[in-house]
Design an enzyme around this catalytic site. Structure first.
Site, mmCIF file in Angstrom:
data_model
loop_
_atom_site.group_PDB
_atom_site.id
_atom_site.type_symbol
_atom_site.label_atom_id
_atom_site.label_comp_id
_atom_site.label_asym_id
_atom_site.label_seq_id
_atom_site.Cartn_x
_atom_site.Cartn_y
_atom_site.Cartn_z
ATOM 1 N N ASP A 89 4.646 2.158 6.276
ATOM 2 C CA ASP A 89 3.576 2.878 5.586
ATOM 3 C C ASP A 89 3.613 4.378 5.880
ATOM 4 O OD1 ASP A 89 1.451 3.246 3.888
ATOM 5 O OD2 ASP A 89 -0.022 2.148 5.072
ATOM 6 N N HIS B 124 -1.301 -0.714 -4.004
ATOM 7 C CA HIS B 124 -2.190 -0.699 -2.853
ATOM 8 C C HIS B 124 -3.405 -1.506 -3.317
ATOM 9 C CE1 HIS B 124 0.308 2.593 -1.567
ATOM 10 N NE2 HIS B 124 -0.353 2.712 -0.439
ATOM 11 N N TRP C 263 -2.205 10.542 8.036
ATOM 12 C CA TRP C 263 -2.879 9.294 8.390
ATOM 13 C C TRP C 263 -2.460 8.734 9.736
ATOM 14 C CZ3 TRP C 263 -1.039 10.509 3.533
ATOM 15 C CH2 TRP C 263 -2.013 10.667 2.555
ATOM 16 N N GLN D 83 -2.646 8.079 -6.230
ATOM 17 C CA GLN D 83 -3.436 8.107 -4.988
ATOM 18 C C GLN D 83 -4.941 8.238 -5.229
ATOM 19 O OE1 GLN D 83 -2.414 8.868 -1.107
ATOM 20 N NE2 GLN D 83 -4.419 7.906 -1.292
ATOM 21 N N GLU E 171 -7.320 -2.373 0.149
ATOM 22 C CA GLU E 171 -7.125 -1.819 1.501
ATOM 23 C C GLU E 171 -8.495 -1.389 2.023
ATOM 24 O OE1 GLU E 171 -4.527 1.562 1.837
ATOM 25 O OE2 GLU E 171 -4.438 1.428 4.007
ATOM 26 N N HIS F 158 7.289 -0.656 2.292
ATOM 27 C CA HIS F 158 6.102 0.157 1.958
ATOM 28 C C HIS F 158 6.081 1.439 2.784
ATOM 29 C CE1 HIS F 158 1.872 0.451 0.358
ATOM 30 N NE2 HIS F 158 1.920 1.430 1.260
HETATM 31 ZN ZN ZN Z 1 0.476 2.933 1.525
#
Ligand code: ZN
Length: 424
Positions: free
Chosen positions: A309, A210, A315, A152, A213, A57
């Site tokens: 990730d 995803h 992030w 996304q 989350e 991932h």
């Molecule tokens: Zn991700």
């Protein structure tokens, strides 16, 4: 004559004193004391020879963009998403390609030779898709890059989400992604899972979403994902990434959910570095860890991998492509400190991840491509403890990266001249 003979290696399953013979880019024999002529002989010195690391991932379209257009001051998920929104219109294909290739260099040097990367398909230009398809071809000789069409902003929430996702798949993206918890409502989330699983089933593709989350225990899209996997006969082809809401769910509900996931052949990917930093941000104290229930999922026979990730992106401002760091964080967060638990964390960044990616011919066994990594460690637990140096990285029997052993010189009277942190 063979091309390469590695002697006296320890394998992850605990076999010691093993030799590995390679010819024509393939492993032809794995046994103790092989007697064969070979162009090159490498003495592993009892060190661990492992199949390559696999990152199940990742987000390669965002990697190494840290600080663009500005640094994430709060370090939160929400500021990260806002930052990515600011960065997207400024992205160029060349810059994405350049950063991705640079990251692939880091990865190879760390023995990471297969990566599943999500790629944002909500941009009408599909700039990142084109860029990463180009990268996938460029790195093919030495790294397997698998791409997931990742909406996304939500496949239903964003304009033309379904069309753009289908277009990305038609361009050559391998896997169908999704983000049900980010759709406008629970109902839309459920609907997105159905639509995306049907697209994958029709096209014969894998699914990796995803999923949940969030710290909201009522985010239960993984249940829908499992149900769709069953309904469409996709067992073994569907994965839920993150699944952090499972951390906060009621135990009784989970006791029903995990067997359903097992029955539906749904695998799981935890992303410990990111989950431990991003989840639980609305908590005061006690603060939840937020990682999904890794040992419980594993105990139920579900395939669980751990992913990186993010590395140096909006992030997460840390990371270096070291899957041993990922395994170490996962081990700590899940309190998997038993011998079996620590080894399972090593599997989560090697064999389990390879299984989720459906990698062909992975592993140190005759007939497989001669891909492996020689680590400065005696076993998987020591490898995690030391984030062991990758002494040599091989792809199809060819050494594509190497590093000197990590050894320090001591200048203390009556003490050894060198220290290497192993217990052997
Ligand atoms: Zn991700």
């Amino acid at each position: 004559m063979a091309d390469l003979l590695i002697t006296n290696a320890t394998l992850p399953d605990g076999r010691t004193g093993m030799d590995v013979l390679v010819a024509g880019g393939r492993i032809v024999n794995v046994s103790p004391r092989i007697n064969a002529a070979s162009a090159e002989v490498v003495d592993a010195g009892g060190n661990l020879l492992t199949p390559p690391f696999v990152d199940a991932h990742f987000h390669m379209d965002a990697t190494l963009s840290y600080g663009l257009p500005r640094v994430n001051q709060s370090g939160t998920l929400l500021e990260g998403i806002a930052l990515w929104g600011e960065l997207k219109p400024l992205l160029t294909q060349e810059a994405i390609v350049e950063r991705a290739l640079r990251y692939c260099d880091w990865a190879v040097a760390k023995g990471l030779l297969a990566i599943r990367s999500h790629v944002d398909v909500c941009d009408p230009r599909l700039l990142a898709v084109e860029a990463l398809l180009h990268v996938k071809e460029s790195v093919k000789p030495y790294l397997d890059l698998q791409l997931v069409a990742f909406p996304q902003d939500g496949v239903l929430r964003s304009a033309n989400g379904v069309e753009l996702l289908k277009k990305a798949l038609a361009m050559g993206v391998d896997v169908v992604g999704g983000i049900p918890h980010f759709e406008r409502t629970m109902h839309d989330g459920t609907e997105s899972v159905r639509i995306l699983c049907e697209i994958a089933a029709d096209a014969g593709l894998l699914v990796d979403m995803h999923c949940d989350e969030t710290d909201d225990p009522n985010s239960r899209h993984v249940e829908t994902l499992a149900m769709q996997s069953l309904r469409l006969g996709m067992q073994g082809r569907v994965n839920g990434s993150h699944l952090t809401s499972m951390h906060s769910m009621d135990n009784y509900y989970v006791s029903k959910l995990i067997p359903l996931m097992h029955e539906a052949g749904v695998s799981a990917i935890a992303n410990p570095l990111i989950n431990i930093t991003i989840q639980g941000r609305h908590d005061t104290y006690p603060k939840r860890r937020g990682m999904t229930r890794v040992p419980e999922l594993m105990a139920a026979g579900i395939t669980v991998a751990m992913g990186h990730d993010c590395v140096m992106d909006p992030w997460y401002g840390l990371g270096s492509g070291d899957m041993l760091e990922v395994a170490s964080m996962g081990l700590h967060v899940a309190q998997m400190t038993s011998q079996a638990g620590m080894r399972a964390c090593f599997d989560a960044v090697t064999v389990n991840a390879a299984k989720i990616l459906h990698l062909d011919g992975y592993g140190i066994a005759p007939g497989n491509r001669a891909d492996f990594v020689l680590l400065q460690a005696r076993d998987p637990v020591e490898a995690i403890r030391l984030r062991a140096t990758r002494l040599a990285v091989y792809r199809a029997g060819r050494r594509i990266a190497q590093a000197p052993p990590a050894i320090a010189s001591l200048h203390i009277p009556d003490r050894p001249a060198q220290v290497d942190w192993t217990l052997h």
